[in-house]
Motif scaffolding. Sequence first.
Motif, PDB file in Angstrom:
ATOM      1  N   ARG A  11     -10.772  -0.309   2.856  1.00 49.17           N
ATOM      2  CA  ARG A  11     -11.138   0.961   2.213  1.00 49.17           C
ATOM      3  C   ARG A  11     -10.541   1.084   0.818  1.00 49.17           C
ATOM      4  O   ARG A  11     -11.239   1.418  -0.147  1.00 49.17           O
ATOM      5  CB  ARG A  11     -10.677   2.130   3.082  1.00 49.17           C
ATOM      6  N   PHE A  12      -9.253   0.808   0.697  1.00 49.81           N
ATOM      7  CA  PHE A  12      -8.613   0.961  -0.606  1.00 49.81           C
ATOM      8  C   PHE A  12      -9.017  -0.159  -1.569  1.00 49.81           C
ATOM      9  O   PHE A  12      -9.116   0.069  -2.783  1.00 49.81           O
ATOM     10  CB  PHE A  12      -7.094   1.028  -0.449  1.00 49.81           C
ATOM     11  N   LEU A  32       0.827  -1.210   0.000  1.00 52.93           N
ATOM     12  CA  LEU A  32       0.000   0.000   0.000  1.00 52.93           C
ATOM     13  C   LEU A  32       0.865   1.266   0.000  1.00 52.93           C
ATOM     14  O   LEU A  32       1.087   1.878  -1.046  1.00 52.93           O
ATOM     15  CB  LEU A  32      -0.945  -0.022   1.205  1.00 52.93           C
ATOM     16  N   GLU A  65      -1.435   9.787   0.603  1.00 54.66           N
ATOM     17  CA  GLU A  65      -2.279   8.659   1.015  1.00 54.66           C
ATOM     18  C   GLU A  65      -3.489   8.479   0.094  1.00 54.66           C
ATOM     19  O   GLU A  65      -4.569   8.064   0.531  1.00 54.66           O
ATOM     20  CB  GLU A  65      -2.714   8.799   2.477  1.00 54.66           C
ATOM     21  N   LYS A  66      -3.266   8.770  -1.191  1.00 50.82           N
ATOM     22  CA  LYS A  66      -4.307   8.581  -2.193  1.00 50.82           C
ATOM     23  C   LYS A  66      -3.764   7.756  -3.349  1.00 50.82           C
ATOM     24  O   LYS A  66      -2.558   7.726  -3.604  1.00 50.82           O
ATOM     25  CB  LYS A  66      -4.799   9.940  -2.713  1.00 50.82           C
ATOM     26  N   ILE A  67      -4.671   7.087  -4.049  1.00 50.05           N
ATOM     27  CA  ILE A  67      -4.299   6.343  -5.252  1.00 50.05           C
ATOM     28  C   ILE A  67      -4.379   7.301  -6.429  1.00 50.05           C
ATOM     29  O   ILE A  67      -5.439   7.887  -6.688  1.00 50.05           O
ATOM     30  CB  ILE A  67      -5.237   5.147  -5.482  1.00 50.05           C
ATOM     31  N   ILE A 112      -0.285   3.723  -2.945  1.00 46.98           N
ATOM     32  CA  ILE A 112      -0.642   5.104  -2.594  1.00 46.98           C
ATOM     33  C   ILE A 112       0.617   5.927  -2.336  1.00 46.98           C
ATOM     34  O   ILE A 112       1.645   5.404  -1.903  1.00 46.98           O
ATOM     35  CB  ILE A 112      -1.579   5.182  -1.368  1.00 46.98           C
ATOM     36  N   GLU A 165     -12.308   0.921  -2.915  1.00 47.75           N
ATOM     37  CA  GLU A 165     -12.136   2.038  -3.845  1.00 47.75           C
ATOM     38  C   GLU A 165     -11.782   1.533  -5.237  1.00 47.75           C
ATOM     39  O   GLU A 165     -12.204   2.116  -6.253  1.00 47.75           O
ATOM     40  CB  GLU A 165     -11.046   2.976  -3.333  1.00 47.75           C
ATOM     41  N   ASP A 197      -8.041   0.044   6.608  1.00 46.82           N
ATOM     42  CA  ASP A 197      -7.371   0.670   5.469  1.00 46.82           C
ATOM     43  C   ASP A 197      -7.295  -0.282   4.280  1.00 46.82           C
ATOM     44  O   ASP A 197      -7.483   0.131   3.130  1.00 46.82           O
ATOM     45  CB  ASP A 197      -5.971   1.138   5.861  1.00 46.82           C
ATOM     46  N   ALA A 232      -4.897   3.935 -10.323  1.00 42.18           N
ATOM     47  CA  ALA A 232      -6.206   3.310 -10.096  1.00 42.18           C
ATOM     48  C   ALA A 232      -6.734   2.666 -11.380  1.00 42.18           C
ATOM     49  O   ALA A 232      -7.216   1.526 -11.362  1.00 42.18           O
ATOM     50  CB  ALA A 232      -7.188   4.351  -9.581  1.00 42.18           C
TER      51      ALA A 232
END
Length: 267
Positions: A68-69, A27, A36-38, A32, A72, A65, A43
């Motif tokens: 969550r990802f 991760l 802390e975003k893709i 990420i 997403e 976490d 994506a």
Amino acid sequence: MFPLLNEFIEELMDLNQKKFAAFMVDLDGTLIGRDEKIAPRVAKTVRRLSEKIRVCIATGREPRDAIRFARELGLTSPQVCDNGALILDPTTGNEVWSAPPLGERQAHYIVTTLISRKVPFWATHPGGTVTQASQITHWNFTRVSALDVVEDVAEELLAHFRLHPELHVVKVFLPYNGLWAIDFTTRGVTKATAAKWLGRILGIDPANMIGAGDSYNDLPMLEVCGLRIAMGEAPDELKALADYVAPSVDDDGLAVAIEEFVLPRLI
């Protein structure tokens, strides 16, 4: 006449002949970035890959976490968290497999040592996470992490705990703040352990898995995977093991690796 060249050609042919069926991806620092975003390109590429093979996040972070990802990205395969100590179904959040907990004596020793040194910590257990001594009602922890320390302190903690016969202890870089963590699990529990259990669950030999990571806790996972990707900012130990070194996470390195190195092998 050229034994090294012949060996390289044989290894390349072996990689091209393997049928890869799963992709294990770290991760932080891999999937990420520091925010802390893709990234959108990452994506899009991971979703494209997930249409061809299983995609499983493998993180040292807590279950929420990983879930969550995974959600997403629309991933439905089992996901790995707690540095390989727990495998979850991302659609239900239910546990698929879990490693033996640290045990009361080991967990107490780790946490009290961290508290005495004024080191922040996270400790995960089947019911959630604790971050303060006042929250502890039992010692049934799956994983403990010392968080947000400078590298010198991380090395001190590593030296203090690494010879403990019942613990697996590993240093992990935290891209989102430039500091370090030390992860503690039961000895023998790593991301490689999770890869082997995923293999049993999915019916896939780890030799037919692809691994991608950027830090020391990814090393065992890469060692058991049949195809290995190290991110551009990974330590030299990972790069030496890798079949492909991707650009950094800031440059959408995972997307580049999938587009240039992984997808052509799945055709």
